[in-house]
Design an enzyme around this catalytic site. Structure first.
Site, mmCIF file in Angstrom:
data_model
loop_
_atom_site.group_PDB
_atom_site.id
_atom_site.type_symbol
_atom_site.label_atom_id
_atom_site.label_comp_id
_atom_site.label_asym_id
_atom_site.label_seq_id
_atom_site.Cartn_x
_atom_site.Cartn_y
_atom_site.Cartn_z
ATOM 1 N N ASP A 3 -2.318 -0.171 -4.261
ATOM 2 C CA ASP A 3 -1.892 0.668 -3.140
ATOM 3 C C ASP A 3 -1.434 -0.151 -1.943
ATOM 4 O O ASP A 3 -0.977 0.410 -0.944
ATOM 5 C CB ASP A 3 -3.019 1.628 -2.729
ATOM 6 C CG ASP A 3 -4.336 0.940 -2.442
ATOM 7 O OD1 ASP A 3 -4.704 0.015 -3.188
ATOM 8 O OD2 ASP A 3 -5.014 1.325 -1.469
ATOM 9 N N HIS A 4 -1.511 -1.484 -2.067
ATOM 10 C CA HIS A 4 -1.070 -2.345 -0.974
ATOM 11 C C HIS A 4 0.155 -3.193 -1.327
ATOM 12 O O HIS A 4 0.703 -3.840 -0.436
ATOM 13 C CB HIS A 4 -2.209 -3.250 -0.523
ATOM 14 C CG HIS A 4 -3.327 -2.496 0.132
ATOM 15 N ND1 HIS A 4 -3.488 -2.428 1.503
ATOM 16 C CD2 HIS A 4 -4.320 -1.737 -0.400
ATOM 17 C CE1 HIS A 4 -4.533 -1.675 1.780
ATOM 18 N NE2 HIS A 4 -5.057 -1.246 0.645
#
Length: 303
Positions: free
Chosen positions: A66-67
């Site tokens: 998610d990063h």
């Protein structure tokens, strides 16, 4: 000069329609710095009409998807658009291998150079230092190696009050005055004091990005007197045990870090998908640190 943060994505690992994965755009003067690049970041950049050609530096905190899952897509699109300008990526060293494999097996040949600066999860590291600002990594406590980033703008030189000086005043003397030095005219013996012929320039400003991390007082000394802190607040206090188990923080813990660091303002984000509203996050954080703001996507915050 403008120093501001555009929120692109505030979500955590589980995708939800309400929040995009983590991504933030820091702007200082005409330079733009992308911090984390979750899936779909390039679409949000288009939506928010960001001139992505100005992005020459990308900071990736850690290698949870998610990063950074949006990074390959963003770079590929830049390549299709014939980007020529160098790009520098600051990230865990393993990301270089990931990018190499992705581009190798897709037969992607970049038209621009990628410079790679590896972060150190164990100690702060000066990763960027130019005329505009400096950036230090911030070691964080998470399930895998993770670093935040501390941005400090350079204080501007003193501003010249040109109307007070005689005509044809020597340029070297002007530079000395702006550097805060007094000048003596060798011909007349007159002393020109810097404080009389200049005013104070724009002071330094600072912004700390603390992505996924357990509550960690060890970083307070590095964050002391920072103007603005972004700190993850994945959970509210009723989920404290869950926060501890997953090496995340609650809103109260984020606010406690800001208070101990004597920050001016706090922005919280990286919300768990279990929350339909964020009122409790804000209420709990404000009980500890009043000047707290929710990170809201599409909103630009002055730093």
């Amino acid at each position: 000069m403008n120093f501001e943060l555009l929120v692109i994505g505030t979500g955590s690992a589980t995708p939800v329609l309400e929040h995009n994965p983590s991504a933030y755009l820091l702007t200082y003067d005409n330079e733009q710095f992308l911090i984390d690049c979750g899936e779909g970041t390039q679409f949000r950049i288009l939506e928010y009409k960001v001139r992505s050609s100005r992005i020459r530096h990308i900071f990736i905190s850690h290698l949870h998807g998610d990063h950074y899952f949006g990074l390959v897509g963003l770079i590929s699109s830049w390549n299709l658009n014939q980007r020529k300008e160098d790009l520098t990526i600051y990230a865990p060293k393993e990301l270089a291998e990931i990018l190499t494999i992705q581009f190798k097996h897709s037969h992607t040949f970049l038209h621009f150079k990628i410079n790679f600066v590896a972060t150190n999860p164990n100690e702060p590291l000066l990763v960027l230092d130019n005329q505009l600002l400096s950036v230090e990594s911030i070691p964080l406590v998470h399930r895998i190696d993770c670093c935040g980033f501390l941005f400090r703008t350079k204080a501007a030189k003193r501003k010249l009050l040109a109307e007070k000086l005689p005509e044809n005043f020597p340029i070297p003397y002007i530079k000395m005055l702006k550097d805060g030095l007094d000048v003596e005219d060798e011909l007349t013996g007159k002393i020109y004091k810097s404080e009389d012929y200049t005013t104070i320039g724009t002071p330094s400003r600072s912004f700390a990005y603390c992505s996924d991390t357990a509550y960690n007082e060890q970083m307070v000394s590095q964050l002391q007197d920072v103007n603005t802190i972004f700190h993850e607040a994945t959970f509210v206090e009723s989920e404290l045990k869950r926060a501890e188990y997953t090496n995340h923080s609650t809103a109260i813990q984020a606010a406690t870090i800001a208070k101990k660091a004597n920050a001016e303002q706090l922005i919280i984000g990286h919300y768990s998908s279990r929350y339909k509203t964020l009122e409790t996050h804000l209420t709990e954080a404000k009980q500890v640190f009043e000047n707290t703001h929710l990170a809201l996507e599409g909103v630009t915050y002055k730093l």
